[in-house]
Design an enzyme around this catalytic site. Structure first.
Site, PDB file in Angstrom:
ATOM      1  N   ILE A 169       0.389  -1.435  -0.104  1.00 40.30           N
ATOM      2  CA  ILE A 169       0.166   0.389  -0.095  1.00 40.30           C
ATOM      3  C   ILE A 169       1.031   1.432  -0.256  1.00 40.30           C
ATOM      4  O   ILE A 169       0.551   1.949  -0.053  1.00 40.30           O
ATOM      5  CB  ILE A 169      -0.855   0.203   1.136  1.00 40.30           C
ATOM      6  CG1 ILE A 169      -2.045  -1.306   0.711  1.00 40.30           C
ATOM      7  CG2 ILE A 169      -1.661   1.354   0.863  1.00 40.30           C
ATOM      8  CD1 ILE A 169      -2.963  -1.268   2.285  1.00 40.30           C
ATOM      9  N   SER A 179      -7.200  -0.531  10.080  1.00 35.28           N
ATOM     10  CA  SER A 179      -7.735  -1.634   9.614  1.00 35.28           C
ATOM     11  C   SER A 179      -9.294  -2.238   9.831  1.00 35.28           C
ATOM     12  O   SER A 179     -10.016  -1.582  10.950  1.00 35.28           O
ATOM     13  CB  SER A 179      -6.861  -2.558   9.685  1.00 35.28           C
ATOM     14  OG  SER A 179      -7.708  -3.710   9.600  1.00 35.28           O
ATOM     15  N   TYR A 229      -3.268  -7.288  16.278  1.00 36.17           N
ATOM     16  CA  TYR A 229      -3.305  -6.206  15.866  1.00 36.17           C
ATOM     17  C   TYR A 229      -4.469  -6.178  15.284  1.00 36.17           C
ATOM     18  O   TYR A 229      -4.522  -4.419  15.412  1.00 36.17           O
ATOM     19  CB  TYR A 229      -2.848  -6.547  13.828  1.00 36.17           C
ATOM     20  CG  TYR A 229      -3.455  -6.089  12.530  1.00 36.17           C
ATOM     21  CD1 TYR A 229      -1.534  -5.530  12.139  1.00 36.17           C
ATOM     22  CD2 TYR A 229      -4.128  -6.367  12.459  1.00 36.17           C
ATOM     23  CE1 TYR A 229      -2.120  -4.695  10.974  1.00 36.17           C
ATOM     24  CE2 TYR A 229      -4.440  -5.895  11.062  1.00 36.17           C
ATOM     25  CZ  TYR A 229      -3.229  -4.980  10.481  1.00 36.17           C
ATOM     26  OH  TYR A 229      -3.736  -4.330   9.159  1.00 36.17           O
TER      27      TYR A 229
HETATM   28  N1  NAD Z   1      -2.624  -5.740   2.711  1.00 38.46           N
HETATM   29  C1  NAD Z   1      -3.661  -5.510   3.836  1.00 38.46           C
HETATM   30  O1  NAD Z   1      -4.661  -6.812   3.088  1.00 38.46           O
HETATM   31  C2  NAD Z   1      -4.166  -4.777   4.827  1.00 38.46           C
HETATM   32  C3  NAD Z   1      -5.754  -4.148   5.014  1.00 38.46           C
HETATM   33  C4  NAD Z   1      -5.852  -3.750   6.447  1.00 38.46           C
HETATM   34  C5  NAD Z   1      -4.965  -2.929   7.049  1.00 38.46           C
HETATM   35  N2  NAD Z   1      -3.383  -3.190   6.174  1.00 38.46           N
HETATM   36  C6  NAD Z   1      -2.609  -1.774   6.044  1.00 38.46           C
HETATM   37  O2  NAD Z   1      -1.709  -1.058   4.935  1.00 38.46           O
HETATM   38  C7  NAD Z   1      -0.618  -0.656   5.352  1.00 38.46           C
HETATM   39  C8  NAD Z   1      -0.225  -1.420   5.071  1.00 38.46           C
HETATM   40  O3  NAD Z   1      -0.018  -2.796   4.695  1.00 38.46           O
HETATM   41  P1  NAD Z   1       0.743  -3.361   3.278  1.00 38.46           P
HETATM   42  O4  NAD Z   1      -0.219  -4.597   3.376  1.00 38.46           O
HETATM   43  O5  NAD Z   1       0.892  -3.051   2.780  1.00 38.46           O
HETATM   44  O6  NAD Z   1       1.831  -3.983   4.210  1.00 38.46           O
HETATM   45  P2  NAD Z   1       3.142  -4.376   3.648  1.00 38.46           P
HETATM   46  O7  NAD Z   1       4.021  -5.559   4.516  1.00 38.46           O
HETATM   47  O8  NAD Z   1       3.432  -4.841   2.208  1.00 38.46           O
HETATM   48  O9  NAD Z   1       4.003  -3.146   4.655  1.00 38.46           O
HETATM   49  C9  NAD Z   1       4.436  -2.529   5.410  1.00 38.46           C
HETATM   50  C10 NAD Z   1       5.927  -1.700   5.965  1.00 38.46           C
HETATM   51  O10 NAD Z   1       5.917  -1.359   7.001  1.00 38.46           O
HETATM   52  C11 NAD Z   1       7.206  -1.707   6.477  1.00 38.46           C
HETATM   53  N3  NAD Z   1       7.327  -1.659   8.400  1.00 38.46           N
HETATM   54  C12 NAD Z   1       7.052  -2.172   9.067  1.00 38.46           C
HETATM   55  N4  NAD Z   1       7.579  -2.216  10.316  1.00 38.46           N
HETATM   56  C13 NAD Z   1       8.260  -1.191  10.386  1.00 38.46           C
HETATM   57  C14 NAD Z   1       8.679  -0.529  11.681  1.00 38.46           C
HETATM   58  N5  NAD Z   1       8.967  -1.105  12.676  1.00 38.46           N
HETATM   59  N6  NAD Z   1       9.234   0.547  11.117  1.00 38.46           N
HETATM   60  C15 NAD Z   1       9.185   1.358   9.573  1.00 38.46           C
HETATM   61  N7  NAD Z   1       8.367  -0.176   9.266  1.00 38.46           N
HETATM   62  C16 NAD Z   1       8.460  -0.993   9.101  1.00 38.46           C
HETATM   63  C17 NAD Z   1       7.591  -2.644   6.318  1.00 38.46           C
HETATM   64  O11 NAD Z   1       9.066  -3.019   5.647  1.00 38.46           O
HETATM   65  C18 NAD Z   1       6.314  -2.268   4.754  1.00 38.46           C
HETATM   66  O12 NAD Z   1       7.154  -2.111   3.955  1.00 38.46           O
HETATM   67  C19 NAD Z   1      -0.669  -1.216   7.130  1.00 38.46           C
HETATM   68  O13 NAD Z   1      -0.580  -0.620   8.574  1.00 38.46           O
HETATM   69  C20 NAD Z   1      -1.253  -2.019   7.662  1.00 38.46           C
HETATM   70  O14 NAD Z   1      -2.253  -3.019   8.535  1.00 38.46           O
HETATM   71  C21 NAD Z   1      -3.641  -3.942   5.497  1.00 38.46           C
END
Ligand code: NAD
Length: 262
Positions: A20, A140, A152
């Site tokens: 995202i 989320s 989470y």
């Molecule tokens: N993909 C989904 O289905 C979904 C659904 C609901 C919410 N979300 C939320 O969307 C956001 C993005 O999720 P995504 O699916 O792109 O996940 P993703 O794992 O692709 O991206 C998360 C990013 O956060 C970084 N990260 C993790 N811990 C970190 C830290 N301690 N310091 C700095 N960076 C850190 C990771 O390196 C990664 O690049 C998140 O907040 C997630 O909770 C995603």
């Protein structure tokens, strides 16, 4: 370094190297922002920055000093930061509460809850000085109801509450704060989780009103809108971007979402 002019307004995206996050980088660059990709994973962050003409810098949300240093670096080296997308999070696999790993619980609270709070205070400091800025946090749909994401989900519920607190605290000082709440989104990390059998896309699709999962760019579109001046009257909201997953919940009591083929 980004191929962009000093006239561009600066946006910072934590978790910018993720699925995202990268979609946000791409969208905000197209909208004319100077974008800083902030992530713990610097290899990926550099690749994302190179693909979209952005700038990469390290941040670790588990470490307050790292967050403060990243915010100071952006202000000093890139320019006044007027938009923040707080996207980074520690994700979790489904499990029963009695099987919760304590170290993982601590890590998730540290990053998602404390880390997001510290990110807002660190990047908000310059916005407060200038009396202008917009912030979008990422919650989320697990925030709204029961789920097997034991650590989470509560952190995402807290992010909604936190975002409303900041929206009111900082609203008359020129800063808007909103929260985007994605449903299951087809990022590379989630696709890998499907491939490992940890999640099943078909059961998730059945719970959507639209009959399809969310694309990362659809979450990015909502974030970009809320960060933009077009959302100038919007603060303190949470916006689900979930293909109608929240809307379907009571339909399961009546046999589920209607199938147009039957
Ligand atoms: N993909 C989904 O289905 C979904 C659904 C609901 C919410 N979300 C939320 O969307 C956001 C993005 O999720 P995504 O699916 O792109 O996940 P993703 O794992 O692709 O991206 C998360 C990013 O956060 C970084 N990260 C993790 N811990 C970190 C830290 N301690 N310091 C700095 N960076 C850190 C990771 O390196 C990664 O690049 C998140 O907040 C997630 O909770 C995603």
């Amino acid at each position: 370094m980004a191929a962009s002019s000093s006239q561009e307004r600066v946006a910072a995206i934590t978790g910018g190297a993720g699925g995202i996050g990268e979609a946000c980088v791409a969208r905000l660059r197209r909208d004319g922002w100077q974008v800083v990709v902030l992530d713990r994973d610097m290899d990926l962050a550099r690749q994302v920055a190179d693909r979209h003409g952005a700038i990469a810098h390290e941040i670790d949300l588990a470490d307050t000093a790292s967050i403060d240093a990243a915010a100071a670096w952006v202000e000093r080296e890139v320019g006044p930061c007027s938009a923040l997308a707080a996207v980074a999070a520690h994700l979790e696999n489904p499990h029963m509460p009695e099987r919760q790993d304590e170290a993982e619980w601590d890590a998730i609270l540290r990053v998602n809850l404390t880390g997001t709070f510290r990110t807002l205070t660190a990047f908000g400091a310059g916005m407060l000085e200038r009396g202008a800025g917009s912030i979008v946090t990422v919650g989320s749909i697990t925030a709204f109801n029961s789920s097997p994401l034991q650590a989470y989900g509560p952190t995402k519920a807290a992010i909604i509450n936190m975002s409303r607190n900041f929206a009111v605290a900082w609203g008359r000082r020129g800063i808007r704060v909103n929260c985007v709440c994605p449903g299951p989104t087809r990022t590379p990390a989630v696709e890998a989780s499907y491939a490992r059998g940890e999640r099943n896309p078909d059961t998730m699709i059945r719970q959507t009103a639209l009959g399809r999962l969310v694309k990362p760019e659809q979450v990015a579109n909502a974030i970009a809108f809320l960060l933009s001046d077009e959302a100038g009257a919007i603060t303190g909201i949470e916006l689900p971007v979930d293909s109608g997953t929240l809307a379907t919940q009571l339909w399961s009591l009546y046999g589920g979402v209607p199938d147009p083929r039957t």
